[in-house]
Structure formats: structure tokens, C-alpha cells
Design a protein around this motif. Sequence first.
Motif, PDB file in Angstrom:
ATOM      1  N   GLY A 170      -3.420  -5.300   5.330  1.00  0.00           N
ATOM      2  CA  GLY A 170      -4.530  -5.544   4.418  1.00  0.00           C
ATOM      3  C   GLY A 170      -4.371  -4.735   3.312  1.00  0.00           C
ATOM      4  O   GLY A 170      -4.902  -4.924   1.978  1.00  0.00           O
ATOM      5  N   ALA A 171      -3.542  -3.573   3.484  1.00  0.00           N
ATOM      6  CA  ALA A 171      -3.502  -2.488   2.239  1.00  0.00           C
ATOM      7  C   ALA A 171      -3.022  -2.778   1.010  1.00  0.00           C
ATOM      8  O   ALA A 171      -3.157  -2.262  -0.284  1.00  0.00           O
ATOM      9  CB  ALA A 171      -2.745  -1.167   2.753  1.00  0.00           C
ATOM     10  N   GLN A 172      -2.120  -3.807   0.937  1.00  0.00           N
ATOM     11  CA  GLN A 172      -1.356  -4.495  -0.204  1.00  0.00           C
ATOM     12  C   GLN A 172      -2.274  -5.116  -1.127  1.00  0.00           C
ATOM     13  O   GLN A 172      -2.086  -5.027  -2.346  1.00  0.00           O
ATOM     14  CB  GLN A 172      -0.310  -5.290   0.150  1.00  0.00           C
ATOM     15  N   VAL A 173      -3.462  -5.423  -0.596  1.00  0.00           N
ATOM     16  CA  VAL A 173      -4.441  -6.099  -1.735  1.00  0.00           C
ATOM     17  C   VAL A 173      -4.860  -5.592  -2.566  1.00  0.00           C
ATOM     18  O   VAL A 173      -4.970  -5.849  -3.835  1.00  0.00           O
ATOM     19  CB  VAL A 173      -5.535  -6.977  -0.668  1.00  0.00           C
ATOM     20  N   PRO A 174      -5.693  -4.302  -2.272  1.00  0.00           N
ATOM     21  CA  PRO A 174      -6.200  -3.465  -3.507  1.00  0.00           C
ATOM     22  C   PRO A 174      -4.997  -2.795  -4.287  1.00  0.00           C
ATOM     23  O   PRO A 174      -5.191  -2.482  -5.505  1.00  0.00           O
ATOM     24  CB  PRO A 174      -6.913  -2.278  -2.698  1.00  0.00           C
ATOM     25  N   LEU A 175      -3.715  -2.583  -3.495  1.00  0.00           N
ATOM     26  CA  LEU A 175      -2.511  -2.142  -4.597  1.00  0.00           C
ATOM     27  C   LEU A 175      -2.509  -3.280  -5.583  1.00  0.00           C
ATOM     28  O   LEU A 175      -2.043  -2.968  -6.631  1.00  0.00           O
ATOM     29  CB  LEU A 175      -1.484  -1.702  -3.613  1.00  0.00           C
ATOM     30  N   GLY A 176      -2.389  -4.560  -5.169  1.00  0.00           N
ATOM     31  CA  GLY A 176      -2.033  -5.469  -5.986  1.00  0.00           C
ATOM     32  C   GLY A 176      -3.189  -5.896  -7.178  1.00  0.00           C
ATOM     33  O   GLY A 176      -2.697  -6.146  -8.502  1.00  0.00           O
ATOM     34  N   ALA A 177      -4.510  -5.232  -6.791  1.00  0.00           N
ATOM     35  CA  ALA A 177      -5.578  -5.296  -7.840  1.00  0.00           C
ATOM     36  C   ALA A 177      -5.200  -4.129  -8.912  1.00  0.00           C
ATOM     37  O   ALA A 177      -5.579  -4.403  -9.982  1.00  0.00           O
ATOM     38  CB  ALA A 177      -6.987  -5.104  -7.252  1.00  0.00           C
ATOM     39  N   GLY A 178      -4.805  -3.074  -8.199  1.00  0.00           N
ATOM     40  CA  GLY A 178      -4.257  -2.054  -9.359  1.00  0.00           C
ATOM     41  C   GLY A 178      -3.086  -2.650 -10.271  1.00  0.00           C
ATOM     42  O   GLY A 178      -2.947  -2.258 -11.491  1.00  0.00           O
ATOM     43  N   VAL A 179      -2.057  -3.273  -9.811  1.00  0.00           N
ATOM     44  CA  VAL A 179      -0.994  -3.862 -10.750  1.00  0.00           C
ATOM     45  C   VAL A 179      -1.531  -5.105 -11.535  1.00  0.00           C
ATOM     46  O   VAL A 179      -1.340  -4.742 -12.669  1.00  0.00           O
ATOM     47  CB  VAL A 179      -0.186  -4.721  -9.666  1.00  0.00           C
ATOM     48  N   ALA A 180      -2.639  -5.611 -11.109  1.00  0.00           N
ATOM     49  CA  ALA A 180      -3.312  -6.605 -12.336  1.00  0.00           C
ATOM     50  C   ALA A 180      -4.015  -5.783 -13.204  1.00  0.00           C
ATOM     51  O   ALA A 180      -4.072  -6.305 -14.391  1.00  0.00           O
ATOM     52  CB  ALA A 180      -4.237  -7.483 -11.266  1.00  0.00           C
ATOM     53  N   LEU A 181      -4.861  -4.815 -12.918  1.00  0.00           N
ATOM     54  CA  LEU A 181      -5.441  -3.963 -13.859  1.00  0.00           C
ATOM     55  C   LEU A 181      -4.556  -3.367 -14.709  1.00  0.00           C
ATOM     56  O   LEU A 181      -4.749  -3.542 -16.036  1.00  0.00           O
ATOM     57  CB  LEU A 181      -6.132  -2.878 -13.060  1.00  0.00           C
ATOM     58  N   ALA A 182      -3.286  -2.916 -14.400  1.00  0.00           N
ATOM     59  CA  ALA A 182      -2.136  -2.613 -15.299  1.00  0.00           C
ATOM     60  C   ALA A 182      -1.745  -3.745 -16.472  1.00  0.00           C
ATOM     61  O   ALA A 182      -1.439  -3.656 -17.321  1.00  0.00           O
ATOM     62  CB  ALA A 182      -0.966  -2.090 -14.593  1.00  0.00           C
ATOM     63  N   CYS A 183      -1.534  -5.044 -15.567  1.00  0.00           N
ATOM     64  CA  CYS A 183      -1.342  -6.072 -16.615  1.00  0.00           C
ATOM     65  C   CYS A 183      -2.370  -6.584 -17.464  1.00  0.00           C
ATOM     66  O   CYS A 183      -2.003  -6.532 -18.766  1.00  0.00           O
ATOM     67  CB  CYS A 183      -1.201  -7.289 -15.623  1.00  0.00           C
ATOM     68  N   LYS A 184      -3.794  -6.258 -17.159  1.00  0.00           N
ATOM     69  CA  LYS A 184      -4.839  -6.602 -18.105  1.00  0.00           C
ATOM     70  C   LYS A 184      -4.832  -5.295 -19.069  1.00  0.00           C
ATOM     71  O   LYS A 184      -4.918  -5.567 -20.310  1.00  0.00           O
ATOM     72  CB  LYS A 184      -5.964  -6.556 -17.433  1.00  0.00           C
ATOM     73  N   TYR A 185      -4.634  -4.082 -18.951  1.00  0.00           N
ATOM     74  CA  TYR A 185      -4.667  -2.817 -19.618  1.00  0.00           C
ATOM     75  C   TYR A 185      -3.528  -3.165 -20.752  1.00  0.00           C
ATOM     76  O   TYR A 185      -3.777  -2.840 -22.142  1.00  0.00           O
ATOM     77  CB  TYR A 185      -4.436  -1.950 -18.864  1.00  0.00           C
ATOM     78  N   LEU A 186      -2.407  -3.599 -20.213  1.00  0.00           N
ATOM     79  CA  LEU A 186      -1.259  -3.663 -21.148  1.00  0.00           C
ATOM     80  C   LEU A 186      -1.393  -5.048 -22.130  1.00  0.00           C
ATOM     81  O   LEU A 186      -0.554  -4.949 -23.109  1.00  0.00           O
ATOM     82  CB  LEU A 186       0.062  -3.669 -20.498  1.00  0.00           C
ATOM     83  N   GLY A 187      -1.970  -5.912 -21.674  1.00  0.00           N
ATOM     84  CA  GLY A 187      -2.323  -7.254 -22.439  1.00  0.00           C
ATOM     85  C   GLY A 187      -1.025  -7.743 -22.446  1.00  0.00           C
ATOM     86  O   GLY A 187      -0.513  -8.449 -23.574  1.00  0.00           O
ATOM     87  N   ASN A 188      -0.118  -8.224 -21.453  1.00  0.00           N
ATOM     88  CA  ASN A 188       1.286  -8.628 -21.541  1.00  0.00           C
ATOM     89  C   ASN A 188       1.236  -9.743 -21.064  1.00  0.00           C
ATOM     90  O   ASN A 188       2.325 -10.787 -20.594  1.00  0.00           O
ATOM     91  CB  ASN A 188       2.294  -7.664 -20.655  1.00  0.00           C
ATOM     92  N   ASP A 189       0.304 -10.533 -20.532  1.00  0.00           N
ATOM     93  CA  ASP A 189       0.081 -11.992 -20.153  1.00  0.00           C
ATOM     94  C   ASP A 189       0.749 -12.113 -18.759  1.00  0.00           C
ATOM     95  O   ASP A 189       1.105 -13.051 -18.518  1.00  0.00           O
ATOM     96  CB  ASP A 189       0.615 -12.885 -21.120  1.00  0.00           C
ATOM     97  N   GLN A 190       0.883 -10.875 -18.073  1.00  0.00           N
ATOM     98  CA  GLN A 190       1.533 -11.128 -16.655  1.00  0.00           C
ATOM     99  C   GLN A 190       0.358 -10.988 -15.807  1.00  0.00           C
ATOM    100  O   GLN A 190      -0.861 -10.710 -16.097  1.00  0.00           O
ATOM    101  CB  GLN A 190       2.337  -9.663 -16.475  1.00  0.00           C
ATOM    102  N   LEU A 191       0.636 -11.656 -14.555  1.00  0.00           N
ATOM    103  CA  LEU A 191      -0.287 -11.484 -13.497  1.00  0.00           C
ATOM    104  C   LEU A 191       0.469 -10.957 -12.184  1.00  0.00           C
ATOM    105  O   LEU A 191       1.431 -10.487 -12.084  1.00  0.00           O
ATOM    106  CB  LEU A 191      -0.839 -12.996 -13.221  1.00  0.00           C
TER     107      LEU A 191
END
Length: 392
Positions: A170-191
Amino acid sequence: MCTFILQRSCTRPNWCGQHVSLVVASRSYADFTPEATFDIKKVDLHRLEEGPPLTATLTREEGLKYYRTMQTIRRMELKADQLYKQKIIRGFCHLYDGQEACAVGIEGGITLSDHLITAYRAHGYTLTRGGTIREIMAELTGRRGGIAKGKGGSMHMYTKNFYGGNGIVGAQVPLGAGVALACKYLGNDQLCVSLYGDGAANQGQIFETYNMSSLWKLPIIFICENNQYAMGTSVERSAASTEYYKRGDYIPGIRVDGMDVLCVREATKFAADHCRSGKGPILMELQTYRYHGHSMSDPGVSYRTREEIQEVRSKSDPISMLKDRMLSNNMASIEELKEIDIAVRKEIEDAAQFATTDPEPPLDDLCSHIFANDQPFEVRGATPWTKLTSTS
């Protein structure tokens, strides 16, 4: 115009008993159906008024690509099983055969510029994310040519925008949320796609991540690959609620047939559109099935019967389902698919040969790649007098 040669000779007796030679004429690619639309299963919805479409369009080119990729994952895992039993692959090893439609369908619904992180059943995703069969097989055997230079093994493989398998449940799930936060922060339309199994679905950190992702409206698709048995306990015995797609509560969810590559693809496209439109996270449950046990140390038949496994193989195998669709709609020929099978097997055998002859990484490489971009620096080894150098 390309031509697919079907010429094959055979002999059969004619009306007077003599044997005559028959030659089937060559067949043009133009003879095949270039595109077809199929009915797919309706998904179950949670907190959604509308879901993915009930039909999916498949081109011949897509079908052949999906077929080859799923066959490659299947054959690669079967070869890994063989090498493990020969004690050439050691340690932990979790195989993905049976679940190929999940990986291939997900990739069909997003792009390689999107991000993906998963648990330790990661060989298939390493391939779909751009890793080569040679790199994957060599990593399994701990060789220098492996995708993590022989230092990661089965559970730790990485490529661009793929953050690997994770050995902690299960540890990859919060890590994935961190990646998604970076996507939102950068505004690159990625997920980010963050995958976990039904066994990890009861982990507390997953619910914490649901909460944060919903509050911050992160562009993340949570995907539970429900292969029914976790480490060896059926979902009915391990979860008070087996409706994993509803577990996000306030997060919308969909439950999908994870054995149908087209169902998975259309559901992933729907989920990706949801995220990119700024609506925040969405949860997908893929109902799938693994043919092997949880890991190579688990025969997989103490908590389920061989008959059950065989029934799934005969009725719901993801590769067979795609193959039947293509053949019944004249999108490919049996001979063409057989040629793909032969080519895949050869590629797997070549990769296995490389994985058993490539040198192991030298001790000097032990501490390298601690940082992606940095000047070489000294690292203390297991004892004060052991000095190693880290290079990026």
C-alpha cells in the motif's frame, strides 16, 4: 500496399485418389476489417450519474498491438516461472499472468507522459512503460544489463514516469498522490495512476490518501486490481465490504471487468477525462484474476481449486477474448496471430539467454545512482574502512 502472405502447401487426394498440391493465394491487408465496434460490459457506478460508454471501437492496428503486448507479458512471466524454479531467479517474485488486460487497457486510456506507480507485481507495467524484455529479464536475474542495473530485482523496476513496484504493501498509494500533487502544481495536464491490490485496500494509509486527494482535488486515478485472493485469503474472508470501488466514499468510483482489455481501456479514458477536467480523484476497481499464486513461494492451490483456475482460463482469459474478437470480425487471421506468438517466444528466449549470461554488477557499483544528477562522492561501506564511490 502491404501484403500478408498466407501461402501454404498441402496435399490431398483428388476424386481419383491421386494427391494434388493446393496453394492458398496471398492475402492483402486490405482484405481485413480495419476497424470494428464491440459491445462491452456496463460498469458499476458510485457517486456518478454517467459512466464509460457501452461500446468500444478497436482498430486492427490497436488489436494487433494489444495482442502482442499481452502475449509478451504472458510469455515473459511463464519464462520467469521457469527460471525461478531453476534457481536462476532468486528472492521475491510476483507474476502477472492472467492480469494482462489491466496493464494494456490502462495504458490504452492514458499517455506515456502521464505517471504510474504500482505494487510489487510490476513486470507487466515495466514493459508497457517502455522497458525492454531484456532489461526486465536481466533485472530478475540480478545482472548488470537489468533495468535497475541488477540492484532492484523483481519488485523494484523503474522507467521514465514509472515509479516502480513498491515492496511495502500500500505504500505506493500516498507516493502516487505526491506525484499527482506535482502534476497539479506544475499545471501540465498530466495525471498519476496509483495501483494497489485488494489485499492492500484495507491499509489505513490508503484512506488517508483518499482524504487528502479529495480535499486538494488531485489528478489521480486510484486503481484497485482486485485479483480475489490478496496473499492467499479470499476477499469475502478479508474485507467486510468487497465493493472496493465504493471505498473512497466521497470519491466517485467505477467497477470494471478487468479481464477485458477494451472495458479497461474505456474506463481508464473516462477516469482520465474526469481527472483532467479538474474534478479531482476517481477510484477504479478492476475485477481480475491471477493464474499463479501470490508469489513464487505460493503454489496458489491451497485456498482455491485447480478447477477454479482452469474455469477462468477457459471462459475469461484476456488474450483469448481479444483473439476471438479479432478472428470473428476478420481483423486478423490465425496464421498472422501465430506468427506474432512465434516472434514473441523467440524474443523471450533471446532475453532469457541474455539474462543468464550477462555479468553481475561489480561491487564498485553498489552505491552508485543514489542521486540522479550529482558529482561523485564517497560512501562508507558496511565497515569504516570500506570506501565506495557513488556516481550518478
